[in-house]
Design a protein around this motif. Structure first.
Motif, short mmCIF file in Angstrom:
data_model
loop_
_atom_site.label_atom_id
_atom_site.label_comp_id
_atom_site.label_asym_id
_atom_site.label_seq_id
_atom_site.Cartn_x
_atom_site.Cartn_y
_atom_site.Cartn_z
N CYS A 177 78.69 66.21 -10.55
CA CYS A 177 79.96 66.19 -11.02
C CYS A 177 79.97 67.43 -12.23
CB CYS A 177 79.97 64.32 -11.23
SG CYS A 177 79.49 63.39 -9.82
N GLY A 197 82.66 56.49 -15.90
CA GLY A 197 82.41 56.73 -14.67
C GLY A 197 80.41 56.62 -14.89
N ARG A 198 79.93 56.45 -14.96
CA ARG A 198 78.75 56.28 -15.05
C ARG A 198 77.59 54.96 -16.37
NH1 ARG A 198 78.70 58.52 -11.46
NH2 ARG A 198 77.65 60.45 -10.72
N GLU A 244 84.17 63.07 -0.77
CA GLU A 244 83.53 62.40 0.08
C GLU A 244 82.52 63.28 0.92
OE1 GLU A 244 87.56 60.78 1.76
OE2 GLU A 244 86.53 61.84 -0.48
N LEU A 292 84.01 58.13 -4.33
CA LEU A 292 84.59 57.49 -5.44
C LEU A 292 85.55 56.38 -4.58
CD1 LEU A 292 87.34 60.53 -3.18
CD2 LEU A 292 85.72 60.85 -5.22
N LEU A 345 79.82 63.14 -3.03
CA LEU A 345 81.29 62.03 -4.37
C LEU A 345 81.01 60.66 -3.53
CD1 LEU A 345 82.76 64.76 -6.56
CD2 LEU A 345 80.11 64.07 -6.20
N PHE A 389 84.00 59.31 -13.67
CA PHE A 389 83.08 60.46 -13.95
C PHE A 389 83.77 61.66 -14.77
CE2 PHE A 389 78.81 62.45 -13.90
CZ PHE A 389 78.40 62.13 -15.20
N ILE A 390 84.53 62.05 -13.71
CA ILE A 390 84.47 64.42 -13.96
C ILE A 390 85.65 64.00 -14.18
CG2 ILE A 390 85.50 66.13 -13.10
CD1 ILE A 390 84.37 65.66 -10.45
N ARG A 398 74.07 63.69 -6.96
CA ARG A 398 75.97 63.33 -7.27
C ARG A 398 75.62 64.02 -8.83
NH1 ARG A 398 76.25 57.61 -6.20
NH2 ARG A 398 78.42 58.08 -7.37
N ASP A 399 75.41 63.11 -9.85
CA ASP A 399 75.45 63.50 -11.38
C ASP A 399 75.61 64.58 -11.43
OD1 ASP A 399 74.93 60.77 -11.87
OD2 ASP A 399 73.03 60.51 -11.95
N GLY A 444 84.49 56.12 -8.31
CA GLY A 444 83.86 56.80 -10.24
C GLY A 444 83.50 57.22 -9.95
N ASP A 445 83.04 58.46 -9.33
CA ASP A 445 82.93 60.09 -9.41
C ASP A 445 83.42 61.07 -10.22
OD1 ASP A 445 80.01 59.65 -8.83
OD2 ASP A 445 80.00 60.85 -6.90
#
Length: 481
Positions: free
Chosen positions: A92, A188-189, A147, A153, A151, A159-160, A88-89, A155-156
């Motif tokens: 993103c 986001g992170r 999703e 949601l 990803l 982050f983006i 995921r990281d 949060g991601d």
């Protein structure tokens, strides 16, 4: 993960990075009108009118940044499993790199740095802001189910957006977001992954993949030598902890390579971005856009009609706004666009405002507040040889060229590590820096142009300009640059 299984990755043959493979989600974004519009926005704005090879656009640059963002974060994942970088990281970071320039307007920085401030004074607007809004528009317009690509949601998505615009904070409403007074904390992170925010847009020291791509790409198309090797950086990049914060670092032996990166930045600004002809062409384009502003109508959401300057308020209208507005004005027969059309015709026929000379301002005693007085004095000076000049016939530009950190050495902001202890980060001491390094990292000049000077009067006008400079005691007066 059904959508990801149905979609397929694609390979692009890029002149800078070779064969570039991108994930299915990135391909989905690339195939939208919002991203495809970047094909019609020149990377270097008016630079194409000076450098015939500078025909590249924000489209290929964005693909390059998305690719390099993936290369860097995957290198860290492989080299340091303890960082717990997951898929995921990585996805993103790739999306942020791909979408970081979605918000650029016609002729890139000309639009947000020159046109909008004059067309809508007081409006707080940057292309990074528009990139965040345009990313939302992409997701909504094609009902992109993020999703389904793994990803989480919201949060991601946060982050983006934080990576695209480091000043991003949670939205007050669906259409706006506020600017943070600091660079964090991000939402986001978590803190243990703060280093991820240094990959796409690194506000701490300016070392990021956005620059890696546009340095290499711009040098390639401009025919300028690029001495910085971003591939070496990727070989030696790792994360170290400094005062409880994790930062991206490089090997101590890479100090020369990092210096070359910032030197390349300065060279590009001096040779291309701040080129005297490029800057006056962009000034003329800005003037034309300002005169055409209210007469250009662009359909937005709900059928609402917007102008050049108000299109930034509606992403549906903004999607339709590209460099093509130049030809739209140039080829128009509308009497309302006559003044703007005449300015653009001067550009295509190379009847440009004439460069009189420039003055150095090493002590920075000169300020922009002096420009109106200078214009009045120059009008009086040049009236000695011909009539009809007014202060409005002169253009004065303040040009600042530096290495990226004002008058400081930008390498001072980079963390290094040694092969003897790759976990401990440090900054270079002054005695560790080569004596061959320059001592000054910023220079400032004021450039002077005359709008009514032709080739027959240019020599006399430059002589009068030199006389005026000598009486003012300016350190440099040159009309032959």
């Amino acid at each position: 993960m059904e959508a990801q299984n149905e979609a397929r990755s694609k390979v692009f043959n890029d002149p800078i990075h070779g064969h570039v493979e991108l994930d299915p989600l990135l391909i989905k974004i690339i195939d939208t009108p919002q991203f495809q519009r970047l094909r019609n926005i020149k990377q270097l704005g008016g630079g194409y009118f000076v450098y015939p090879g500078a025909s590249h656009n924000r489209f290929e640059h964005s693909i390059g940044v998305g690719y390099l963002a993936g290369q860097l974060v995957e290198a860290l994942q492989t080299r340091q499993p303890e960082l717990n970088i997951d898929e995921r990281d990585i996805l993103c970071v790739k999306i942020a790199g791909l979408c970081h320039d979605l918000g650029h307007g016609p002729f890139s920085h000309l639009f947000d740095q020159a046109f909008i401030p004059k067309a809508r004074p007081g409006v707080e607007w940057k292309h990074e802001m528009a990139s965040v809004h345009m990313f939302d528009h992409v997701v909504e317009s094609i009902d992109l189910k993020l999703e389904e690509y793994g990803l989480v949601l919201p949060g991601d998505v946060t982050f983006i957006k934080e990576m695209i615009s480091p000043e991003y904070t949670e939205p007050l409403s669906k259409a706006t977001y506020v600017l943070s007074s600091s660079q964090g904390p991000y939402k986001g992170r978590s803190k243990d992954k703060s280093f991820l925010y240094e990959i796409v847009a690194n506000k701490r020291n300016g070392v990021d993949v956005d620059k890696f791509d546009y340095f290499a790409r711009d040098c390639h198309h401009l025919g300028i030598q690029n001495n910085f090797d971003h591939r070496r950086f990727l070989q030696f990049v790792r994360v170290c902890e400094v005062d409880g914060q994790k930062h991206i670092c490089t090997r101590d032996k890479e100090e020369d390579n990092m210096y070359e990166m910032f030197h390349t930045r300065m060279s590009l600004h001096k040779s291309a971005y701040q080129h005297k002809v490029n800057k006056i062409i962009e000034t003329m384009i800005t003037e034309a856009f300002l005169k055409a502003d209210e007469h250009i109508q662009i359909a937005g959401s709900g059928g609402k009609m917007l102008t050049l300057s108000t299109a930034i308020d509606d992403m549906e209208a903004y999607t339709k706004l590209t460099d093509h507005v130049f030809e739209q004005i140039l080829n128009s027969s509308s009497p309302q666009l006559d003044e703007a059309r005449q300015i653009l015709r001067k550009i295509v026929t190379r009847d440009l405002y004439k460069f009189l000379g420039e003055i150095e301002n090493p002590t920075q005693v000169c300020t922009c507040e002096m420009i109106p007085l200078w214009k009045e004095e120059l009008a009086q000076e040049l009236l000695q040889s011909r009539e009809g000049l007014t202060p409005e016939d002169f253009e004065v530009q303040k040009i600042t060229i530096d290495y990226g950190k004002s008058d400081r050495n930008p390498v001072e902001y980079i963390y290094f590590y040694s092969k003897y202890d790759p976990t401990e980060a440090f900054k270079m001491k002054s005695y560790q820096v080569s004596e061959f390094r320059r001592k000054y990292f910023s220079e400032q000049t004021f450039r002077f142009y005359c709008k009514k000077t032709d080739d027959n009067t240019l020599k006399a006008d430059r002589e009068h300009f030199d006389q005026w400079c000598r009486r003012k005691g300016f350190s440099k007066a040159s009309g032959n640059i």
